[in-house]
Design an enzyme around this catalytic site. Structure first.
Site, mmCIF file in Angstrom:
data_model
loop_
_atom_site.group_PDB
_atom_site.id
_atom_site.type_symbol
_atom_site.label_atom_id
_atom_site.label_comp_id
_atom_site.label_asym_id
_atom_site.label_seq_id
_atom_site.Cartn_x
_atom_site.Cartn_y
_atom_site.Cartn_z
ATOM 1 N N ARG A 212 0.812 -1.220 0.000
ATOM 2 C CA ARG A 212 0.000 0.000 0.000
ATOM 3 C C ARG A 212 0.845 1.269 0.000
ATOM 4 N NH1 ARG A 212 -4.307 -1.727 4.789
ATOM 5 N NH2 ARG A 212 -5.118 -3.607 3.759
ATOM 6 N N CYS B 140 0.486 14.953 -15.194
ATOM 7 C CA CYS B 140 0.737 13.937 -16.235
ATOM 8 C C CYS B 140 1.264 12.662 -15.590
ATOM 9 C CB CYS B 140 1.724 14.478 -17.265
ATOM 10 S SG CYS B 140 1.109 15.912 -18.171
ATOM 11 N N TYR C 135 4.160 14.762 -31.090
ATOM 12 C CA TYR C 135 3.435 15.852 -31.749
ATOM 13 C C TYR C 135 3.835 15.958 -33.221
ATOM 14 C CZ TYR C 135 1.300 17.665 -27.510
ATOM 15 O OH TYR C 135 0.519 17.807 -26.392
#
Length: 282
Positions: A138, A157, A226
């Protein structure tokens, strides 16, 4: 040759050869001239880097390792959301008039929660658990807080880090591994930057916990190039590759909160020329 180079080249070629395009679709990012910033993308890219073998820095071009470290310290050590606490200018375009990027990144790491053992922020809880219950499943941080998204100048992000400890027969000490979850990544501008900074984070946390830094598993949901980056990527992946640099931490520092960029030792970092003037879509 650097394994990080090999993974990067393979990933880029796969995106260019087999990726899907967002051209003509409604997209949020824009180039500086207002033109929509379309991408070629692959869904669900996963790369593994074993820090016991080598440090995962690209040699195709230089990654600014101390600046990458400074940003990760800004988030997880200084727990800041203000660009005035950061030595680089990579966040300037997302900052408001006060210099903050809203309730994002370091702001989220600094938020405290109550536990039976007391009150901890996210990073303090990671260190507490690694010291006391290292084999817990955890141990993680998460910066994607839905209630605060509308007050973030940019959604995170790279948003989640999970730590996992292994101890194989014959090991003298446990190994600390990390899973980095990233919802979106600009491969040219950010891929190796994120890989290197989270590798350094893993090294620092492992040092604090008295463990060996092991594997960094990087999961990218939307790995994209891109449209205006395609020619740059095509040139970059054809460059000569060099051996990985030797990267270590000052052996005298053992506490996570004592590290500075001066404690990062980089040796033998041979690279190709830097790529300058990369257009960034915002």
């Amino acid at each position: 040759m650097s394994k990080a180079d090999e993974l990067f080249v393979s990933m880029c070629r796969d995106i260019l050869d087999h990726g899907t395009t967002t051209e003509g679709e409604r997209v949020r990012p824009r180039w500086e001239d207002g033109t929509p910033a379309y991408t070629i993308k692959n869904f669900g890219v996963t790369n593994r880097y074993d820090l016991r073998e080598e440090f995962p820095a690209l040699t195709l071009r230089r990654t600014a390792l101390k600046s990458a470290m400074d940003e990760v310290l800004w988030i997880y050590q200084r727990k800041s959301n203000n660009i005035h606490d950061l030595n680089s200018h990579i966040w300037d375009q997302w900052a408001d008039e006060d210099g903050t990027i809203g309730k994002a990144y370091g702001y989220q790491i600094a938020q405290k929660s109550r536990y039976p053992e007391g009150e901890f922020d996210q990073m303090d809880r990671v260190l507490f658990d690694l010291e006391r219950t290292p084999f817990s499943r955890r141990i993680m941080t998460n910066m994607y807080t839905f209630d605060d998204l509308f007050e973030m100048n940019l959604y995170p992000c790279a948003y989640s880090v999970t730590y996992n400890v292994t101890l194989e027969q014959g090991d003298s000490r446990p190994t600390l591994n990390m899973v980095l979850m990233q919802r979106s990544q600009d491969i040219l501008a950010a891929n190796n930057w994120n890989v290197c900074q989270y590798a350094i984070l893993l090294m620092m946390v492992a040092r604090h916990a008295g463990m060996e830094a092991g594997e960094l598993l990087h999961v990218i949901v939307d790995a994209h190039i891109y449209d205006r980056h395609v020619p740059i990527i095509r040139e970059l992946i054809e460059r000569p590759q060099h051996p990985a640099p030797r990267v270590s931490l000052n052996p005298e520092v053992t506490n996570f909160y004592d590290f500075t960029t001066d404690d990062l030792i980089v040796e033998g970092y041979e690279t190709g020329p830097q790529v300058k003037g990369i257009p960034i879509a915002v």
